[in-house]
Design a protein around this motif. Structure first.
Motif, PDB file in Angstrom:
ATOM      1  N   ASP A 281     -33.833   5.853 -54.574  1.00  0.00           N
ATOM      2  CA  ASP A 281     -33.413   4.540 -54.071  1.00  0.00           C
ATOM      3  C   ASP A 281     -32.797   3.693 -55.182  1.00  0.00           C
ATOM      4  OD1 ASP A 281     -34.243   5.209 -51.525  1.00  0.00           O
ATOM      5  OD2 ASP A 281     -36.040   3.943 -51.565  1.00  0.00           O
ATOM      6  N   VAL A 282     -33.419   3.706 -56.364  1.00  0.00           N
ATOM      7  CA  VAL A 282     -32.865   2.939 -57.484  1.00  0.00           C
ATOM      8  C   VAL A 282     -31.469   3.451 -57.834  1.00  0.00           C
ATOM      9  CG1 VAL A 282     -33.125   2.433 -59.955  1.00  0.00           C
ATOM     10  CG2 VAL A 282     -35.094   2.196 -58.414  1.00  0.00           C
ATOM     11  N   LEU A 283     -31.303   4.763 -57.890  1.00  0.00           N
ATOM     12  CA  LEU A 283     -29.979   5.323 -58.182  1.00  0.00           C
ATOM     13  C   LEU A 283     -28.952   4.917 -57.129  1.00  0.00           C
ATOM     14  CD1 LEU A 283     -30.806   8.924 -59.418  1.00  0.00           C
ATOM     15  CD2 LEU A 283     -29.670   7.116 -60.720  1.00  0.00           C
ATOM     16  N   ALA A 284     -29.353   4.951 -55.862  1.00  0.00           N
ATOM     17  CA  ALA A 284     -28.425   4.603 -54.785  1.00  0.00           C
ATOM     18  C   ALA A 284     -27.977   3.147 -54.887  1.00  0.00           C
ATOM     19  CB  ALA A 284     -29.067   4.874 -53.426  1.00  0.00           C
ATOM     20  N   TRP A 285     -28.929   2.241 -55.122  1.00  0.00           N
ATOM     21  CA  TRP A 285     -28.568   0.825 -55.216  1.00  0.00           C
ATOM     22  C   TRP A 285     -27.781   0.543 -56.486  1.00  0.00           C
ATOM     23  CZ3 TRP A 285     -28.262  -2.409 -51.369  1.00  0.00           C
ATOM     24  CH2 TRP A 285     -28.998  -2.146 -50.223  1.00  0.00           C
ATOM     25  N   LEU A 286     -28.085   1.229 -57.583  1.00  0.00           N
ATOM     26  CA  LEU A 286     -27.310   1.070 -58.808  1.00  0.00           C
ATOM     27  C   LEU A 286     -25.869   1.521 -58.576  1.00  0.00           C
ATOM     28  CD1 LEU A 286     -27.289   0.339 -61.833  1.00  0.00           C
ATOM     29  CD2 LEU A 286     -27.867   2.736 -62.273  1.00  0.00           C
ATOM     30  N   ALA A 287     -25.695   2.645 -57.890  1.00  0.00           N
ATOM     31  CA  ALA A 287     -24.355   3.135 -57.576  1.00  0.00           C
ATOM     32  C   ALA A 287     -23.618   2.156 -56.669  1.00  0.00           C
ATOM     33  CB  ALA A 287     -24.423   4.519 -56.922  1.00  0.00           C
ATOM     34  N   SER A 288     -24.315   1.582 -55.701  1.00  0.00           N
ATOM     35  CA  SER A 288     -23.680   0.603 -54.819  1.00  0.00           C
ATOM     36  C   SER A 288     -23.200  -0.611 -55.601  1.00  0.00           C
ATOM     37  CB  SER A 288     -24.658   0.161 -53.723  1.00  0.00           C
ATOM     38  OG  SER A 288     -24.841   1.185 -52.776  1.00  0.00           O
ATOM     39  N   LEU A 289     -24.038  -1.107 -56.497  1.00  0.00           N
ATOM     40  CA  LEU A 289     -23.656  -2.262 -57.300  1.00  0.00           C
ATOM     41  C   LEU A 289     -22.488  -1.907 -58.224  1.00  0.00           C
ATOM     42  CD1 LEU A 289     -24.304  -5.210 -57.931  1.00  0.00           C
ATOM     43  CD2 LEU A 289     -25.947  -4.377 -59.642  1.00  0.00           C
ATOM     44  N   ALA A 290     -22.532  -0.739 -58.837  1.00  0.00           N
ATOM     45  CA  ALA A 290     -21.433  -0.301 -59.694  1.00  0.00           C
ATOM     46  C   ALA A 290     -20.135  -0.193 -58.893  1.00  0.00           C
ATOM     47  CB  ALA A 290     -21.778   1.034 -60.352  1.00  0.00           C
ATOM     48  N   ASN A 291     -20.220   0.303 -57.666  1.00  0.00           N
ATOM     49  CA  ASN A 291     -19.028   0.392 -56.828  1.00  0.00           C
ATOM     50  C   ASN A 291     -18.438  -0.987 -56.562  1.00  0.00           C
ATOM     51  OD1 ASN A 291     -18.898   3.179 -56.609  1.00  0.00           O
ATOM     52  ND2 ASN A 291     -20.227   3.234 -54.805  1.00  0.00           N
ATOM     53  N   LEU A 292     -19.289  -1.955 -56.277  1.00  0.00           N
ATOM     54  CA  LEU A 292     -18.797  -3.305 -56.015  1.00  0.00           C
ATOM     55  C   LEU A 292     -18.116  -3.902 -57.250  1.00  0.00           C
ATOM     56  CD1 LEU A 292     -21.666  -4.892 -53.908  1.00  0.00           C
ATOM     57  CD2 LEU A 292     -19.414  -4.128 -53.118  1.00  0.00           C
ATOM     58  N   GLU A 293     -18.579  -3.513 -58.428  1.00  0.00           N
ATOM     59  CA  GLU A 293     -18.023  -4.044 -59.678  1.00  0.00           C
ATOM     60  C   GLU A 293     -16.947  -3.153 -60.268  1.00  0.00           C
ATOM     61  OE1 GLU A 293     -18.754  -7.159 -61.019  1.00  0.00           O
ATOM     62  OE2 GLU A 293     -19.525  -7.245 -58.962  1.00  0.00           O
ATOM     63  N   ASP A 294     -16.592  -2.075 -59.552  1.00  0.00           N
ATOM     64  CA  ASP A 294     -15.565  -1.126 -59.996  1.00  0.00           C
ATOM     65  C   ASP A 294     -15.902  -0.533 -61.367  1.00  0.00           C
ATOM     66  OD1 ASP A 294     -13.246   0.341 -59.484  1.00  0.00           O
ATOM     67  OD2 ASP A 294     -11.993  -1.081 -60.586  1.00  0.00           O
ATOM     68  N   VAL A 295     -17.180  -0.175 -61.523  1.00  0.00           N
ATOM     69  CA  VAL A 295     -17.665   0.465 -62.750  1.00  0.00           C
ATOM     70  C   VAL A 295     -18.036   1.904 -62.401  1.00  0.00           C
ATOM     71  CG1 VAL A 295     -19.543   0.515 -64.445  1.00  0.00           C
ATOM     72  CG2 VAL A 295     -18.522  -1.674 -63.768  1.00  0.00           C
ATOM     73  N   GLU A 296     -17.448   2.854 -63.102  1.00  0.00           N
ATOM     74  CA  GLU A 296     -17.798   4.250 -62.900  1.00  0.00           C
ATOM     75  C   GLU A 296     -19.045   4.555 -63.720  1.00  0.00           C
ATOM     76  OE1 GLU A 296     -16.461   6.334 -60.681  1.00  0.00           O
ATOM     77  OE2 GLU A 296     -15.183   4.648 -60.087  1.00  0.00           O
ATOM     78  N   LEU A 297     -20.107   5.025 -63.047  1.00  0.00           N
ATOM     79  CA  LEU A 297     -21.357   5.314 -63.735  1.00  0.00           C
ATOM     80  C   LEU A 297     -21.182   6.393 -64.800  1.00  0.00           C
ATOM     81  CD1 LEU A 297     -23.944   5.100 -60.831  1.00  0.00           C
ATOM     82  CD2 LEU A 297     -23.526   3.430 -62.653  1.00  0.00           C
ATOM     83  N   ALA A 298     -20.303   7.349 -64.563  1.00  0.00           N
ATOM     84  CA  ALA A 298     -20.062   8.384 -65.570  1.00  0.00           C
ATOM     85  C   ALA A 298     -19.512   7.761 -66.852  1.00  0.00           C
ATOM     86  CB  ALA A 298     -19.106   9.444 -65.036  1.00  0.00           C
ATOM     87  N   ALA A 299     -18.642   6.777 -66.724  1.00  0.00           N
ATOM     88  CA  ALA A 299     -18.109   6.093 -67.903  1.00  0.00           C
ATOM     89  C   ALA A 299     -19.208   5.279 -68.581  1.00  0.00           C
ATOM     90  CB  ALA A 299     -16.936   5.197 -67.515  1.00  0.00           C
ATOM     91  N   ALA A 300     -20.061   4.643 -67.796  1.00  0.00           N
ATOM     92  CA  ALA A 300     -21.165   3.868 -68.363  1.00  0.00           C
ATOM     93  C   ALA A 300     -22.136   4.786 -69.109  1.00  0.00           C
ATOM     94  CB  ALA A 300     -21.883   3.095 -67.261  1.00  0.00           C
ATOM     95  N   ALA A 301     -22.411   5.941 -68.542  1.00  0.00           N
ATOM     96  CA  ALA A 301     -23.335   6.888 -69.165  1.00  0.00           C
ATOM     97  C   ALA A 301     -22.739   7.528 -70.413  1.00  0.00           C
ATOM     98  CB  ALA A 301     -23.742   7.966 -68.157  1.00  0.00           C
ATOM     99  N   ALA A 302     -21.413   7.575 -70.498  1.00  0.00           N
ATOM    100  CA  ALA A 302     -20.742   8.250 -71.607  1.00  0.00           C
ATOM    101  C   ALA A 302     -21.068   7.624 -72.959  1.00  0.00           C
ATOM    102  CB  ALA A 302     -19.235   8.264 -71.386  1.00  0.00           C
ATOM    103  N   ARG A 303     -21.476   6.372 -72.973  1.00  0.00           N
ATOM    104  CA  ARG A 303     -21.795   5.765 -74.273  1.00  0.00           C
ATOM    105  C   ARG A 303     -23.018   6.414 -74.902  1.00  0.00           C
ATOM    106  NH1 ARG A 303     -25.422   0.597 -73.808  1.00  0.00           N
ATOM    107  NH2 ARG A 303     -24.943   0.382 -76.016  1.00  0.00           N
ATOM    108  N   TYR A 304     -23.782   7.189 -74.134  1.00  0.00           N
ATOM    109  CA  TYR A 304     -24.943   7.918 -74.652  1.00  0.00           C
ATOM    110  C   TYR A 304     -24.642   9.392 -74.921  1.00  0.00           C
ATOM    111  CZ  TYR A 304     -27.654   3.809 -73.513  1.00  0.00           C
ATOM    112  OH  TYR A 304     -28.149   2.528 -73.479  1.00  0.00           O
ATOM    113  N   ALA A 305     -23.401   9.816 -74.746  1.00  0.00           N
ATOM    114  CA  ALA A 305     -23.044  11.234 -74.842  1.00  0.00           C
ATOM    115  C   ALA A 305     -23.311  11.826 -76.224  1.00  0.00           C
ATOM    116  CB  ALA A 305     -21.577  11.433 -74.463  1.00  0.00           C
TER     117      ALA A 305
END
Length: 95
Positions: free
Chosen positions: A55-79
């Protein structure tokens, strides 16, 4: 499932509802789900933990979609490890 695929699925499934709800209300839903995850952590019920993490992942993805933020790009800073010290494991002083 890759994180980008998951985010696209959430966009396809919920973007109309999320857009109508708006950013602030979607963020409030996310924080409510984080609270439910906290309760699940206290009980240690693995099946409930899986449910609440989802549920947390789903709502985080929904919020990211509204803000036009790709989660893969956000996660990439930890690559390459810790974004502060670059270590794997992190060598930063504990806070």
């Amino acid at each position: 499932m890759e994180i980008g695929e998951f985010q696209a699925l959430m966009r396809e499934t919920y973007v109309e509802r999320d857009t109508a709800r708006g950013r602030d209300a979607t963020f409030r839903w996310l924080t409510e789900e984080v609270g439910e995850l906290a309760r699940a952590l206290r009980t240690g019920d693995h099946d409930n933990l899986v449910h609440e993490f989802g549920d947390v992942l789903a709502w985080l993805a929904s919020l990211a979609n509204l803000e036009d933020v790709e989660l893969a790009a956000a996660a990439a800073r930890y690559a390459d490890g810790c974004p502060r010290c670059g270590g794997r494991p992190c060598r930063c002083e504990p806070r």
